[in-house]
Design an enzyme around this catalytic site. Structure first.
Site, PDB file in Angstrom:
ATOM      1  N   SER A  38     -14.434   4.722  -3.632  1.00 36.73           N
ATOM      2  CA  SER A  38     -13.088   4.917  -3.414  1.00 36.73           C
ATOM      3  C   SER A  38     -12.173   5.050  -4.693  1.00 36.73           C
ATOM      4  O   SER A  38     -12.991   4.832  -5.846  1.00 36.73           O
ATOM      5  CB  SER A  38     -12.694   3.450  -2.957  1.00 36.73           C
ATOM      6  OG  SER A  38     -11.109   3.302  -2.687  1.00 36.73           O
ATOM      7  N   TYR A  60     -12.468  -5.871  -3.051  1.00 32.30           N
ATOM      8  CA  TYR A  60     -12.656  -4.502  -2.569  1.00 32.30           C
ATOM      9  C   TYR A  60     -12.893  -3.457  -3.615  1.00 32.30           C
ATOM     10  O   TYR A  60     -13.868  -2.903  -3.717  1.00 32.30           O
ATOM     11  CB  TYR A  60     -11.455  -4.217  -1.907  1.00 32.30           C
ATOM     12  CG  TYR A  60     -11.790  -2.577  -1.310  1.00 32.30           C
ATOM     13  CD1 TYR A  60     -12.718  -2.423  -0.288  1.00 32.30           C
ATOM     14  CD2 TYR A  60     -10.896  -1.512  -1.749  1.00 32.30           C
ATOM     15  CE1 TYR A  60     -12.790  -1.112   0.480  1.00 32.30           C
ATOM     16  CE2 TYR A  60     -11.108  -0.397  -1.182  1.00 32.30           C
ATOM     17  CZ  TYR A  60     -12.051  -0.153  -0.228  1.00 32.30           C
ATOM     18  OH  TYR A  60     -12.272   1.177   0.334  1.00 32.30           O
TER      19      TYR A  60
END
Ligand code: NDP
Length: 246
Positions: A142, A155
């Site tokens: 990501s 995350y």
């Protein structure tokens, strides 16, 4: 078609980016092995691939946090199609929260799905790829694996880990015929944010909602197709795809 005769496993194929990747790989001629926990969604996707794209697809209900499930996934792919050429470790969860809110179970879930899921995918697929001296491992990280923002600490930690795994793997495998690609998407319109429960994060999102046009899952799938359709000697190691700021 560029991927005729190739066999691809996609985890997290039941929605969003994984579903789009599976469809586009099938369009290029690959046989698909669709993995996730929601079997019904995978079965619908398999029907779409066989009926609409005239392709081949099987469904293997898989929890990527279970090593045995990932081993079974590769085993079933080999039983059905004889080999595995491409593994897309895409399954992931983004349970954003402020660390002070102590969502310790959600931290564990992200570590289990986002990091261990990728590790188990590598564990299950790599030995055969090394034997056949070819293969392609795609890990979905990501932009949050390049930058950290308030509420993304855990995350981001998992997505930095995915990038570290990709970078290490790519160096270790450089002479083996096995290629490694790390894909880092920016914001993509999917179900990913639907599972966030931290009210402060949800309010933060509401305030920011109109400032950016998100990417579509197909935008990321095209990056995967690009990476896996290069000539054998081309190793596309890192692809970052961000939405344009409005
Ligand atoms: P979705 O929520 O639409 O898809 C997530 C997928 O992961 C689902 O198919 C889900 O399937 C699967 N999954 C979750 N937990 C497990 C598990 N334990 N075992 C097997 N599969 C699991 O989100 P996206 O498509 O957006 O996310 C795909 C990837 O892209 C993730 O790794 C995410 O971190 C990454 N990403 C997404 C971005 C975005 O803005 N959307 C940006 C950057 C990266 P099921 O519930 O059926 O098991």
């Amino acid at each position: 078609m560029k991927l005729d005769g190739k066999v691809a496993i996609v985890t997290g194929a039941s929605s969003g980016i994984g579903e789009a990747i599976a469809k586009q790989l099938a369009n290029e001629g690959a046989s698909l092995v669709l993995a996730a926990r929601r079997e019904e969604k995978l079965t619908d996707l398999a029907s779409f691939i066989t009926n609409q794209s005239n392709g081949k697809a099987i469904v293997v209900k898989t929890d990527v946090t279970k090593k045995e499930d990932m081993e079974q996934l590769v085993e079933q792919a080999k039983q059905e199609f004889g080999k595995v050429d491409i593994v897309v470790n895409n399954a992931g969860v983004m349970l954003l929260s402020f660390m002070k809110n102590d969502e310790v179970d959600q931290w564990s879930q992200m570590v289990d799905v986002n990091i261990k899921g990728v590790l188990y995918g590598i564990h299950a697929a790599l030995p055969d790829m090394l034997k056949q001296e070819s293969g392609h491992i795609i890990n979905v990280s990501s932009v949050a694996g390049h930058e950290v923002f308030a509420s993304s600490a855990v995350y981001s930690a998992t997505k930095y880990a995915v990038r570290a795994l990709s970078m290490g793997l790519e160096k270790e495998l450089s002479k083996t015929g096995v290629r490694v690609t790390n894909i880092s998407p920016g914001a993509v319109e999917t179900e990913l944010t639907h599972h966030i429960t931290d009210e402060e994060v949800l309010n933060m999102f509401k305030d920011r909602a109109s400032s950016m046009k998100a990417l579509q899952a197909d935008d990321i799938a095209r990056a995967v197709v690009y990476a896996v359709t290069q000539p054998d000697y081309v190793n596309v190691n890192e692809v970052v795809v961000r939405p344009m700021q409005q």
